[in-house]
Design an enzyme around this catalytic site. Sequence first.
Site, mmCIF file in Angstrom:
data_model
loop_
_atom_site.group_PDB
_atom_site.id
_atom_site.type_symbol
_atom_site.label_atom_id
_atom_site.label_comp_id
_atom_site.label_asym_id
_atom_site.label_seq_id
_atom_site.Cartn_x
_atom_site.Cartn_y
_atom_site.Cartn_z
ATOM 1 N N GLY A 88 54.208 -2.700 -63.479
ATOM 2 C CA GLY A 88 55.572 -2.677 -62.597
ATOM 3 C C GLY A 88 55.935 -4.226 -61.944
ATOM 4 N N ALA B 142 57.807 -1.143 -66.818
ATOM 5 C CA ALA B 142 59.024 -0.556 -66.579
ATOM 6 C C ALA B 142 59.728 -1.776 -65.329
ATOM 7 C CB ALA B 142 58.967 0.855 -65.828
ATOM 8 N N GLY C 144 63.766 -7.150 -61.064
ATOM 9 C CA GLY C 144 63.504 -6.265 -62.307
ATOM 10 C C GLY C 144 64.589 -5.431 -62.623
ATOM 11 N N GLY D 141 48.513 -5.069 -52.144
ATOM 12 C CA GLY D 141 50.098 -5.386 -51.954
ATOM 13 C C GLY D 141 50.749 -4.218 -51.406
ATOM 14 N N ALA E 119 45.999 -3.976 -55.699
ATOM 15 C CA ALA E 119 45.953 -2.769 -54.616
ATOM 16 C C ALA E 119 46.289 -3.380 -53.143
ATOM 17 C CB ALA E 119 44.167 -2.412 -54.836
ATOM 18 N N LYS F 52 60.100 -10.629 -50.658
ATOM 19 C CA LYS F 52 60.118 -10.695 -52.189
ATOM 20 C C LYS F 52 60.306 -12.022 -52.891
ATOM 21 C CE LYS F 52 62.405 -8.355 -56.255
ATOM 22 N NZ LYS F 52 61.105 -7.823 -56.587
ATOM 23 N N MET G 243 53.098 -2.184 -52.768
ATOM 24 C CA MET G 243 52.991 -1.185 -53.502
ATOM 25 C C MET G 243 51.650 -0.594 -53.909
ATOM 26 S SD MET G 243 55.790 0.340 -54.714
ATOM 27 C CE MET G 243 55.104 1.024 -56.125
ATOM 28 N N HIS H 214 67.007 -6.620 -51.556
ATOM 29 C CA HIS H 214 65.579 -6.398 -51.293
ATOM 30 C C HIS H 214 65.172 -7.112 -49.874
ATOM 31 C CE1 HIS H 214 65.566 -5.141 -55.603
ATOM 32 N NE2 HIS H 214 64.345 -4.472 -55.071
ATOM 33 N N HIS H 215 64.010 -6.730 -49.347
ATOM 34 C CA HIS H 215 63.312 -7.288 -48.012
ATOM 35 C C HIS H 215 63.107 -8.758 -48.344
ATOM 36 C CE1 HIS H 215 59.492 -7.454 -50.480
ATOM 37 N NE2 HIS H 215 59.930 -6.204 -50.961
#
Length: 264
Positions: A96, A120, A163, A12, A10, A157, A14, A153-154
Amino acid sequence: MPVKVAINGAGGRMGRRLLSIACADPNIELVQAIEYAASPLQGKKVREVEPEADSDIVITSELAAGADAVIDFSSPQGTSALAKQAEGLGIALVIGTTAKDFEWRQAVKKSSAKVPMIHAQNFSLGVNLMFKVAAQMAKALGEDFDIEIVEGHHHHKVDAPSGTGMGIAGAICDSIGRDVEKDLVYGREGQVGKRTKTEIGVHALRMGSEIGLHTAYYASEFERLELTHRASSRDVFAAGAMRAAKWIAGKPAGYYEMSDVLGL
């Protein structure tokens, strides 16, 4: 009746977007927010972690009974532990978390024998369409076209390739009979020799604040096609994960795809 959702990871990037979207959705009831035991966020209220999330729920370290589904964006280790907890509690899993580790993915997948699960590579509608179209293009173009995949990506990462990049590669390999463990080439350096007919290059960029950029290249001696998806907000992934949680709640145990959720 609102779907009761727990969020693992929670705190992070995302996770915080998931908290915000969950609290704003009348069809979702946020019942738990989870972070690893040593996190400095332990004991804090959700609204202190994400100001856009109007909730006094306190951050805890383990999944508890009461959720219909748990959404996980954490780490491979965190996901593995969560999957076992969800099994024991009978809570649906929406995962995720990504990593280029085929054995880890298969180990996590085993929990789908006891609870419904979606793991996913990406939760956006556009990317899931890209998986399908990228595979169709590879099959239609045939062996005269070299295929390369570039993802960006940033710079925060921690895993590579992404993924989603692996999802595109996997979809292409499935469509043209390539082996994801033998035919993918991750970057090139030194005297690598002439490109083989079966190899697919996969390359990772890490730069600035890039949220998600994925391009599949198809090139012959005479022409080149490029298929690109660029995310402009993390909310596209958070909204997709929330949609998956609503869809999977109450489903029988089994392994589901985002294509099932989206009807693709």
